[in-house]
Design an enzyme around this catalytic site. Structure first.
Site, PDB file in Angstrom:
ATOM      1  N   TYR A 161      -1.780  -1.210  10.493  1.00 54.83           N
ATOM      2  CA  TYR A 161      -1.934  -1.385   9.045  1.00 54.83           C
ATOM      3  C   TYR A 161      -0.738  -0.812   8.295  1.00 54.83           C
ATOM      4  CZ  TYR A 161      -3.872  -1.082   4.319  1.00 54.83           C
ATOM      5  OH  TYR A 161      -4.074  -1.216   2.963  1.00 54.83           O
TER       6      TYR A 161
ATOM      7  N   SER B  95       0.854  -1.191   0.000  1.00 54.91           N
ATOM      8  CA  SER B  95       0.000   0.000   0.000  1.00 54.91           C
ATOM      9  C   SER B  95       0.887   1.236   0.000  1.00 54.91           C
ATOM     10  CB  SER B  95      -0.876   0.033   1.253  1.00 54.91           C
ATOM     11  OG  SER B  95      -1.534   1.284   1.361  1.00 54.91           O
TER      12      SER B  95
HETATM   13  N1  LIG Z   1      -8.742  -0.605  -1.598  1.00 56.71           N
HETATM   14  C1  LIG Z   1      -7.700   0.186  -1.492  1.00 56.71           C
HETATM   15  O1  LIG Z   1      -7.789   1.401  -1.729  1.00 56.71           O
HETATM   16  C2  LIG Z   1      -6.366  -0.350  -1.075  1.00 56.71           C
HETATM   17  C3  LIG Z   1      -5.266   0.511  -1.074  1.00 56.71           C
HETATM   18  C4  LIG Z   1      -4.025   0.020  -0.737  1.00 56.71           C
HETATM   19  C5  LIG Z   1      -3.867  -1.322  -0.442  1.00 56.71           C
HETATM   20  N2  LIG Z   1      -4.950  -2.153  -0.434  1.00 56.71           N
HETATM   21  C6  LIG Z   1      -4.720  -3.576  -0.128  1.00 56.71           C
HETATM   22  O2  LIG Z   1      -5.342  -4.381  -1.098  1.00 56.71           O
HETATM   23  C7  LIG Z   1      -5.710  -5.629  -0.517  1.00 56.71           C
HETATM   24  C8  LIG Z   1      -7.203  -5.886  -0.779  1.00 56.71           C
HETATM   25  O3  LIG Z   1      -7.948  -4.867  -0.120  1.00 56.71           O
HETATM   26  P1  LIG Z   1      -9.423  -4.452  -0.524  1.00 56.71           P
HETATM   27  O4  LIG Z   1      -9.491  -2.981  -0.441  1.00 56.71           O
HETATM   28  O5  LIG Z   1      -9.827  -5.158  -1.768  1.00 56.71           O
HETATM   29  O6  LIG Z   1     -10.188  -5.042   0.765  1.00 56.71           O
HETATM   30  P2  LIG Z   1     -11.548  -5.852   0.935  1.00 56.71           P
HETATM   31  O7  LIG Z   1     -12.568  -5.415  -0.035  1.00 56.71           O
HETATM   32  O8  LIG Z   1     -11.854  -5.784   2.382  1.00 56.71           O
HETATM   33  O9  LIG Z   1     -11.120  -7.352   0.544  1.00 56.71           O
HETATM   34  C9  LIG Z   1     -10.336  -8.138   1.412  1.00 56.71           C
HETATM   35  C10 LIG Z   1     -10.334  -9.578   0.925  1.00 56.71           C
HETATM   36  O10 LIG Z   1      -9.553 -10.369   1.833  1.00 56.71           O
HETATM   37  C11 LIG Z   1     -10.375 -11.446   2.333  1.00 56.71           C
HETATM   38  N3  LIG Z   1      -9.988 -11.764   3.711  1.00 56.71           N
HETATM   39  C12 LIG Z   1     -10.124 -10.970   4.810  1.00 56.71           C
HETATM   40  N4  LIG Z   1      -9.678 -11.621   5.907  1.00 56.71           N
HETATM   41  C13 LIG Z   1      -9.254 -12.845   5.480  1.00 56.71           C
HETATM   42  C14 LIG Z   1      -8.699 -13.979   6.145  1.00 56.71           C
HETATM   43  N5  LIG Z   1      -8.468 -13.993   7.472  1.00 56.71           N
HETATM   44  N6  LIG Z   1      -8.384 -15.075   5.393  1.00 56.71           N
HETATM   45  C15 LIG Z   1      -8.616 -15.076   4.060  1.00 56.71           C
HETATM   46  N7  LIG Z   1      -9.137 -14.030   3.377  1.00 56.71           N
HETATM   47  C16 LIG Z   1      -9.447 -12.935   4.089  1.00 56.71           C
HETATM   48  C17 LIG Z   1     -11.809 -10.916   2.226  1.00 56.71           C
HETATM   49  O11 LIG Z   1     -12.755 -11.964   2.188  1.00 56.71           O
HETATM   50  P3  LIG Z   1     -13.536 -12.501   3.544  1.00 56.71           P
HETATM   51  O12 LIG Z   1     -13.764 -11.312   4.426  1.00 56.71           O
HETATM   52  O13 LIG Z   1     -14.780 -13.093   3.014  1.00 56.71           O
HETATM   53  O14 LIG Z   1     -12.598 -13.516   4.145  1.00 56.71           O
HETATM   54  C18 LIG Z   1     -11.728 -10.192   0.885  1.00 56.71           C
HETATM   55  O15 LIG Z   1     -11.802 -11.115  -0.174  1.00 56.71           O
HETATM   56  C19 LIG Z   1      -5.369  -5.520   0.966  1.00 56.71           C
HETATM   57  O16 LIG Z   1      -4.099  -6.109   1.211  1.00 56.71           O
HETATM   58  C20 LIG Z   1      -5.303  -4.029   1.194  1.00 56.71           C
HETATM   59  O17 LIG Z   1      -4.517  -3.687   2.280  1.00 56.71           O
HETATM   60  C21 LIG Z   1      -6.187  -1.696  -0.726  1.00 56.71           C
END
Ligand SMILES: NC(=O)c1ccc[n+]([C@@H]2O[C@H](COP(=O)([O-])OP(=O)(O)OC[C@H]3O[C@@H](n4cnc5c(N)ncnc54)[C@H](OP(=O)(O)O)[C@@H]3O)[C@@H](O)[C@H]2O)c1
Length: 255
Positions: free
Chosen positions: A161, A147
């Site tokens: 985080y 990130s």
């Molecule tokens: N969105 C952004 O702007 C952004 C920016 C920078 C970095 N990121 C990074 O991108 C990645 C994805 O984030 P996102 O924004 O797409 O978040 P999100 O919509 O909350 O998706 C998270 C995913 O991880 C799964 N997950 C959560 N806990 C888990 C566990 N214990 N075991 C297995 N799977 C698990 C969730 O499914 P379940 O809850 O059903 O398990 C979901 O599929 C993360 O690493 C985040 O830090 C996101």
């Protein structure tokens, strides 16, 4: 073989059931890969498979990867179906925000276990399959999702985080050095703001301000992060390892 073609490749995308993981899974499928997606709930996995199936061969294997035994089980179950794993995308992640005085110790355990420890344990659990898939000319690929909050100090109080994301960037470099001689590249994508469940509340409240502050004047779109993952996973990215690639419309550069 076309530079960005993934035909014949097998990929695992953790957290591939929604958000950035689903954007990447869709991109890898469109480029020709077979994709295993994983998250905790079987029902969510099923729904994601239904949504992604028009794009290619996609399978869901539920696992809670915050535990080591679940990481090992996930690798074993993929191994029941496949000899080779060409692409591992360590994407699943969670965040926690709270004022300093109230920030609970449990938010360190939860966030570090999922964002930092799980990518290490999964990479290790999948090593035999990654090595079987790898060659000097066409290495296997590990893609960690970091990130820009691991590069800069974030606005929000997300102590564990941002520390976990700085940690995954450094782990990426360490593993790149360790696994390069074994023909496995390890890179990280450091996304800026993308629409997802994790960012929904923040983007609803501050989306316009965040977009306006970005040199490109918008938040990320699915193709932005999918394109970078396809590059890292394909012949185009075969000589790139240990890189942390911001995909953020220039927010980090202009910071
Ligand atoms: N969105 C952004 O702007 C952004 C920016 C920078 C970095 N990121 C990074 O991108 C990645 C994805 O984030 P996102 O924004 O797409 O978040 P999100 O919509 O909350 O998706 C998270 C995913 O991880 C799964 N997950 C959560 N806990 C888990 C566990 N214990 N075991 C297995 N799977 C698990 C969730 O499914 P379940 O809850 O059903 O398990 C979901 O599929 C993360 O690493 C985040 O830090 C996101």
């Amino acid at each position: 073989m076309a530079l960005f073609d993934l035909t014949g490749k097998v990929a695992v995308v953790t957290g591939g059931t929604r958000g950035i993981g689903m954007m990447i899974a869709r991109g890898l499928l469109d480029a020709g890969a077979k994709v295993y997606i994983s998250s905790r709930k079987a029902e969510t996995g099923k729904a994601a498979v239904a949504e992604l199936s028009p794009h290619g061969d996609v399978i869901s294997i539920p696992a809670d990867i915050s535990s080591e035994t679940e990481c090992q089980r996930l690798a074993a179950e993929v191994g029941d179906h496949e000899r080779n794993l060409h692409i591992l995308v360590n994407n699943a992640g969670a965040t926690w925000g709270a004022p300093l005085e109230e920030f609970p110790a449990s938010a360190w355990d939860k966030v570090l276990a999922l964002n930092l420890k799980a990518p290490f344990l999964l990479t290790r659990a999948f090593l035999p399959m990654l090595e079987t898939a790898a060659s000097a000319d066409d290495p296997a690929r590990v893609i960690n999702i970091g990130s820009i909050d691991g590069l800069r100090v974030p606005d929000l109080e997300t102590y564990s985080y941002s520390a976990s994301k700085a940690g995954i960037h450094q782990l990426t470099r360490v593993l790149a050095k360790q696994l390069g001689p074994r023909h496995i590249t390890v890179n990280a994508i450091a996304p800026g703001p993308f629409q997802s469940k994790m960012t929904a509340a923040t983007l609803e409240q501050f989306g316009d301000i965040i977009a306006a502050r970005s040199p490109l004047g918008r938040i990320g779109r699915p193709d932005d992060v999918a394109g970078t993952a396809i590059y890292l996973a394909s012949r185009a990215g075969a000589y790139t390892t240990g890189a942390i690639i911001p995909v953020d419309g220039g927010i980090w550069a202009a910071h």
